[in-house]
Design a protein around this motif. Structure first.
Motif, PDB file in Angstrom:
ATOM      1  N   PRO A 125       0.837  -1.204   0.000  1.00 19.45           N
ATOM      2  CA  PRO A 125       0.000   0.000   0.000  1.00 19.45           C
ATOM      3  C   PRO A 125       0.873   1.256   0.000  1.00 19.45           C
ATOM      4  O   PRO A 125       1.863   1.325   0.731  1.00 19.45           O
ATOM      5  CB  PRO A 125      -0.771  -0.110   1.315  1.00 19.45           C
ATOM      6  N   VAL A 126       0.489   2.212  -0.827  1.00 19.63           N
ATOM      7  CA  VAL A 126       1.242   3.470  -0.849  1.00 19.63           C
ATOM      8  C   VAL A 126       0.286   4.640  -0.741  1.00 19.63           C
ATOM      9  O   VAL A 126      -0.904   4.514  -1.023  1.00 19.63           O
ATOM     10  CB  VAL A 126       2.073   3.627  -2.150  1.00 19.63           C
ATOM     11  N   GLU A 127       0.829   5.761  -0.330  1.00 18.19           N
ATOM     12  CA  GLU A 127       0.050   6.990  -0.297  1.00 18.19           C
ATOM     13  C   GLU A 127       0.742   7.950  -1.243  1.00 18.19           C
ATOM     14  O   GLU A 127       1.962   8.131  -1.149  1.00 18.19           O
ATOM     15  CB  GLU A 127       0.070   7.542   1.133  1.00 18.19           C
ATOM     16  N   ASP A 153       5.497   4.451   1.218  1.00 15.96           N
ATOM     17  CA  ASP A 153       5.069   3.100   1.614  1.00 15.96           C
ATOM     18  C   ASP A 153       4.406   3.191   2.989  1.00 15.96           C
ATOM     19  O   ASP A 153       5.050   3.570   3.959  1.00 15.96           O
ATOM     20  CB  ASP A 153       6.327   2.207   1.666  1.00 15.96           C
ATOM     21  N   VAL A 154       3.094   2.898   3.046  1.00 14.51           N
ATOM     22  CA  VAL A 154       2.395   3.049   4.338  1.00 14.51           C
ATOM     23  C   VAL A 154       2.063   1.692   4.969  1.00 14.51           C
ATOM     24  O   VAL A 154       1.187   1.612   5.831  1.00 14.51           O
ATOM     25  CB  VAL A 154       1.099   3.891   4.194  1.00 14.51           C
ATOM     26  N   ILE A 204       5.647   9.481  -3.134  1.00 14.47           N
ATOM     27  CA  ILE A 204       4.997   8.177  -2.971  1.00 14.47           C
ATOM     28  C   ILE A 204       5.594   7.525  -1.730  1.00 14.47           C
ATOM     29  O   ILE A 204       6.807   7.329  -1.650  1.00 14.47           O
ATOM     30  CB  ILE A 204       5.245   7.297  -4.212  1.00 14.47           C
ATOM     31  N   ARG A 241       2.251   1.737   8.763  1.00  9.54           N
ATOM     32  CA  ARG A 241       1.187   2.520   9.392  1.00  9.54           C
ATOM     33  C   ARG A 241      -0.129   1.735   9.383  1.00  9.54           C
ATOM     34  O   ARG A 241      -0.855   1.701  10.386  1.00  9.54           O
ATOM     35  CB  ARG A 241       1.010   3.839   8.633  1.00  9.54           C
ATOM     36  N   GLY A 270       1.110  11.717  -2.716  1.00 14.25           N
ATOM     37  CA  GLY A 270       0.795  13.116  -2.480  1.00 14.25           C
ATOM     38  C   GLY A 270       1.272  13.949  -3.659  1.00 14.25           C
ATOM     39  O   GLY A 270       2.377  13.747  -4.163  1.00 14.25           O
TER      40      GLY A 270
END
Ligand code: ADP
Length: 274
Positions: free
Chosen positions: A7-9, A29-30, A27, A33, A11
């Protein structure tokens, strides 16, 4: 590159570099979290479940203990009635101890049952008059108030979003304590009330023996008492019940010193939404 998904976030932020509008992409790596979040959610669910189970256990245990206790009490009472003065002095004393123990256990079980059923036994919150709750508490305490020569005064009290029976119990416990833990002076108890945002804040102040600062939080913990049973009778459950009632209403409760040396029990209850 090796086919693993994660999963990535992403912005995207507009920036200006050398006067030219650009977009800065990041980018992240979440996975860590998200893992922590899932763990937290599962721990919270687990905690809620074990809390419910504990509450159920306390309820069932205290409820089911009442029946055998009633039996013990009535037979010891029978012994006392029928044989007091007919056996020897020791026997009378032992029967007295047994009766005293049974009575204390009845109070303890009753208090525990009340504590365990604050959530499950409460009525749905609705607009209610705190003055009505106070009057109910005063009616229940009438004999105690008269015996102690106590005076209880209150400002006009508002409507709140609550359970009137539980708020009556809250007042009864606090005023009862204010009388029980009185000083040499005749008990004077004042009830004040002020709006505080979406809540009403209530103060129940007394001129009693007061609570040392280091114990002001601990008194709300179940079974915590600052005195021996010989000095003041009690189970140490009353303030724990008060705290559960207030928290069920979304408020808080704490103990503070009163200006004259006694204590102020301060709590909040939600106002009726406009
Ligand atoms: P109980 O009165 O049965 O011991 P509570 O939970 O009502 O149990 O109170 C816990 C303790 O807090 C009491 O044992 C007492 O030491 C202290 N306390 C409570 N109310 C007051 C008060 N108004 N003034 C002084 N001490 C108090």
């Amino acid at each position: 590159a090796d086919g693993t998904t994660l999963p990535v976030e992403i912005g995207l932020s507009p920036v200006e570099i050398d006067g030219r509008p650009m977009v800065l992409a990041s980018i992240v790596d979440v996975s860590e979290r998200l893992r922590i979040l899932r763990e937290l959610e599962s721990k919270t669910r687990e905690l809620e479940r074990s809390n419910r189970e504990l509450e159920m256990f306390a309820y069932v245990a205290s409820h089911d203990l009442q029946e055998p206790l009633r039996m013990v009490t009535s037979y010891v009472q029978l012994l006392a009635r029928r044989y007091r003065g007919r056996l020897d002095r020791d026997a009378d004393e032992f029967i007295g101890f047994a009766l005293d123990g049974a009575n204390r256990m009845r109070t303890l079980i009753g208090d525990l049952l009340a504590y365990a059923s604050v959530e499950s036994g409460g009525r749905e919150l609705a607009p209610c008059e705190t003055n009505e709750a106070l009057q109910r508490a005063l009616a229940n305490l009438r004999a105690t108030i008269e015996a102690a020569g106590a005076e209880v005064s209150a400002v006009p009290l508002p409507r709140v979003w609550g359970d009137v029976a539980q708020i009556a119990r809250l007042f009864e416990n606090l005023i009862g304590n204010a009388i029980k833990y009185r000083s040499e002076a005749p008990p004077r108890i004042a009830i004040d009330c002020e709006p505080e945002g979406a809540m009403w804040r209530f103060d129940v102040s007394d001129n009693g023996i007061g609570i040392p600062p280091e114990f002001r939080e601990r008194v709300f913990v179940i079974f915590q008492r600052l005195h021996s049973r010989e000095a003041y009778p009690g189970t140490g459950i009353g303030l724990a019940i008060c705290q559960r009632i207030v928290e069920r209403h979304g408020g808080w409760i704490r103990a503070e010193p009163a200006s004259g040396g006694g204590s102020v029990f301060r709590f909040t209850l939600p106002a009726v939404p406009a």
